[in-house]
Design an enzyme around this catalytic site. Sequence first.
Site, PDB file in Angstrom:
ATOM      1  N   GLU A   1     -12.548  -8.369  13.858  1.00  0.00           N
ATOM      2  CA  GLU A   1     -11.523  -7.462  14.357  1.00  0.00           C
ATOM      3  C   GLU A   1     -12.198  -6.195  14.851  1.00  0.00           C
ATOM      4  OE1 GLU A   1      -7.505  -7.581  12.386  1.00  0.00           O
ATOM      5  OE2 GLU A   1      -8.821  -7.518  10.665  1.00  0.00           O
TER       6      GLU A   1
ATOM      7  N   ASP B   1     -16.741   0.175   3.632  1.00  0.00           N
ATOM      8  CA  ASP B   1     -15.570   0.985   3.262  1.00  0.00           C
ATOM      9  C   ASP B   1     -15.242   0.890   1.775  1.00  0.00           C
ATOM     10  OD1 ASP B   1     -14.634  -1.633   3.256  1.00  0.00           O
ATOM     11  OD2 ASP B   1     -12.620  -1.025   3.866  1.00  0.00           O
TER      12      ASP B   1
ATOM     13  N   ASP C   1     -13.331  -0.894  -0.176  1.00  0.00           N
ATOM     14  CA  ASP C   1     -13.349  -2.169  -0.903  1.00  0.00           C
ATOM     15  C   ASP C   1     -14.397  -3.150  -0.374  1.00  0.00           C
ATOM     16  OD1 ASP C   1     -11.909  -2.399   1.491  1.00  0.00           O
ATOM     17  OD2 ASP C   1     -10.807  -4.147   0.759  1.00  0.00           O
TER      18      ASP C   1
ATOM     19  N   SER D   1     -11.440  -3.353  14.234  1.00  0.00           N
ATOM     20  CA  SER D   1     -11.381  -2.313  13.212  1.00  0.00           C
ATOM     21  C   SER D   1     -12.516  -2.435  12.209  1.00  0.00           C
ATOM     22  CB  SER D   1     -10.042  -2.407  12.500  1.00  0.00           C
ATOM     23  OG  SER D   1      -9.845  -3.742  12.033  1.00  0.00           O
TER      24      SER D   1
ATOM     25  N   LYS E   1      -2.862  -6.438  -3.522  1.00  0.00           N
ATOM     26  CA  LYS E   1      -2.789  -7.550  -2.567  1.00  0.00           C
ATOM     27  C   LYS E   1      -2.990  -8.840  -3.344  1.00  0.00           C
ATOM     28  CE  LYS E   1      -6.330  -8.337   0.331  1.00  0.00           C
ATOM     29  NZ  LYS E   1      -7.183  -8.379   1.529  1.00  0.00           N
TER      30      LYS E   1
ATOM     31  N   LYS F   1     -12.888 -10.466   5.406  1.00  0.00           N
ATOM     32  CA  LYS F   1     -13.999  -9.896   6.143  1.00  0.00           C
ATOM     33  C   LYS F   1     -14.990  -9.359   5.120  1.00  0.00           C
ATOM     34  CE  LYS F   1     -11.173  -5.789   7.015  1.00  0.00           C
ATOM     35  NZ  LYS F   1      -9.754  -6.004   7.296  1.00  0.00           N
TER      36      LYS F   1
ATOM     37  N   ARG G   1      -1.321   2.798  17.631  1.00  0.00           N
ATOM     38  CA  ARG G   1      -2.671   2.457  18.074  1.00  0.00           C
ATOM     39  C   ARG G   1      -2.620   1.996  19.531  1.00  0.00           C
ATOM     40  NH1 ARG G   1      -5.151   2.850  13.264  1.00  0.00           N
ATOM     41  NH2 ARG G   1      -4.508   1.591  11.483  1.00  0.00           N
TER      42      ARG G   1
ATOM     43  N   SER H   1      -8.298  -0.102   0.621  1.00  0.00           N
ATOM     44  CA  SER H   1      -9.344  -0.234   1.629  1.00  0.00           C
ATOM     45  C   SER H   1     -10.060   1.088   1.932  1.00  0.00           C
ATOM     46  CB  SER H   1      -8.748  -0.857   2.887  1.00  0.00           C
ATOM     47  OG  SER H   1      -9.758  -1.191   3.793  1.00  0.00           O
ATOM     48  N   HIS H   2      -9.950   1.544   3.170  1.00  0.00           N
ATOM     49  CA  HIS H   2     -10.689   2.717   3.636  1.00  0.00           C
ATOM     50  C   HIS H   2      -9.877   3.998   3.459  1.00  0.00           C
ATOM     51  CE1 HIS H   2      -8.128   0.835   6.511  1.00  0.00           C
ATOM     52  NE2 HIS H   2      -7.973   2.000   7.108  1.00  0.00           N
TER      53      HIS H   2
ATOM     54  N   ASP I   1     -15.033  -4.529   2.653  1.00  0.00           N
ATOM     55  CA  ASP I   1     -14.848  -5.588   3.652  1.00  0.00           C
ATOM     56  C   ASP I   1     -15.159  -5.134   5.075  1.00  0.00           C
ATOM     57  OD1 ASP I   1     -12.600  -4.018   3.838  1.00  0.00           O
ATOM     58  OD2 ASP I   1     -11.150  -5.649   3.631  1.00  0.00           O
ATOM     59  N   ARG I   2     -15.248  -3.824   5.296  1.00  0.00           N
ATOM     60  CA  ARG I   2     -15.561  -3.356   6.658  1.00  0.00           C
ATOM     61  C   ARG I   2     -17.039  -3.004   6.793  1.00  0.00           C
ATOM     62  NH1 ARG I   2     -10.675   0.190   9.163  1.00  0.00           N
ATOM     63  NH2 ARG I   2      -9.001  -1.213   8.529  1.00  0.00           N
TER      64      ARG I   2
ATOM     65  N   ARG J   1       0.842  -1.192   0.000  1.00  0.00           N
ATOM     66  CA  ARG J   1       0.000   0.000   0.000  1.00  0.00           C
ATOM     67  C   ARG J   1       0.875   1.239   0.000  1.00  0.00           C
ATOM     68  NH1 ARG J   1      -5.003  -0.298   3.950  1.00  0.00           N
ATOM     69  NH2 ARG J   1      -5.480  -2.113   2.690  1.00  0.00           N
TER      70      ARG J   1
END
Length: 544
Positions: free
Chosen positions: A364, A278, A280, A366, A127, A377, A497, A114-115, A282-283, A23
């Site tokens: 997760e 999000d 892509d 997140s 990926k 996910k 984090r 992703s996000h 997955d969230r 990324r």
Amino acid sequence: MSAVTSTPTRPYDDQKPGTSGLRKKVPVFQQENYVENFIQSVFDSIGEIGGRTLVIGGDGRFYNREVIGKAIRMAAANGFGRVIVGKGGILSTPAASNLIRKNKAHGGLVLSASHNPGGPKEDFGIKYNAANGGPAPEKLTDAIHARTRTIDRYLIADGDAPDIDAIGTAAFHEMAVEVVDPVADYAALMEELFDFAAIKALFASGFTIVFDAMHAVTGPYAKEILEGRLGAAGGSVRNFVPLEDFGGHHPDPNLVHAKDLYDLMMSSDAPDFGAASDGDGDRNLIIGKGIFVTPSDSLAMLAANAGCAPAYREGLKGIARSMPTSAAADRVAQKLGIGMYETPTGWKFFGNLLDAGMATICGEESAGTGSDHVREKDGLWAVLLWLNILAVRRESVKAIVDRHWADYGRNYYSRHDYEDVETGTANALFSELRDALPGLPGRSFGPLTVEKADDFAYHDPVDGSVAEKQGVRVLFEGGSRAVFRLSGTGTSGATIRVYVERYEPDPSLHHVETQEALADLIAAADAIAGIRRHTGRDRPTVIT
Ligand code: G1P
Ligand code: ZN
């Protein structure tokens, strides 16, 4: 003239895949041969390719099409027999995982950050997912990384890749390029898992939903499934056209970037259910009328009620969560008498447990939740499982949450992120923190006394592999804990984090404001890691 060109190249030294693949900012990917080097390093690391199938798709962000064109030409040159591409280059991450599994593909290239924001100066990512449909395991990402450091040529087929905007199959050199509807197979899978008739009846009874696709990849999926097949009112799915720059927003379904949805859900005009996904797909973000459901709680509640959906009626084999995710799900596993697994951060660590039939549901903190239906996910899956539960229980989200806390106790939980910290500063903080670990047990910070402190190491029960240094854990007497780790997905500087958690069994104390309920822990975490002292910051960038 030969149909395949072997192009000489020189390695880049920054192509180590992180938590979710490679990324970087778009201009980094636009450097000469940067994309080609990485894709060739993948192809050189995945074993015999001869005639097999590769799935290619992405979240539609800026640079998606260019990379897909290169990937198709390189797949042909490297001997794939067929590529399956989502129309327009679109595939949500869970839909790509499904296509890999369904077509018994060798693997897939999933193009997304992703996000993270998209656009000419924003983020991009590549990926590789393996034959089980899941993110490449560490062993493979290590091999890919090693290859990026020695690569000296890549193979690319001459000519332009076929059009990816029309469904159908075209021949390209020796390879078939199959352009598919990105939604069809995924929607069919969801119909198999969930009781669509019950959810349809729920909507028919007047139940209302707002789903915010955030101008990202789930727009077409949510529109077809929620409005098209389940009969949610027209207009329930908002911001459903995927845009290369997500309309200038972060396609991150949290309380900061999906604030409009949150405000709506807390207002008197709130629909019964609010959700978002999000970049892509997955969230997930789940909000009931007047109540936000934290991802850790959502995992526990979905697991506890999964039997409402046909796919999970026979029971769950086990539950898995990433280490920093709250222990709310552990209590459900305990009550159900099933296995509970604690893995490092990142979906790739769930793959073996799912493949071995040891876990059915994973999650997760997140905002990622999913099951053994794919190996990623899955944002819409979480939304549909919630809807299936609501359709069966016919209670409000808030009633379900309150009941769950009363039955199991509440795990107060919060994550504090310090973004874009200078890398040297972040590394110094962590090396000091790791050095201090042996001296922590027995020490008190305010009312809290440290019981145990370590650096999480994961021993995979399936293949015996070991992943070390996966986050510093400080456990206090009474079960509260603080976890510290560095993000593996950021593209500028370092992100620290801090995760804090406290268990509260007493129902009369279940409605305290979260930060207030965690105040002692937050202070202890800062004292232990010296975040203010190292970074000079007096507050986190984002609190979730
Ligand atoms: C973040 C999340 C992690 C998730 C990953 C990919 O990784 O924390 O749970 O799997 O994004 O979506 P991090 O930036 O913390 O390494
Ligand atoms: Zn994502």
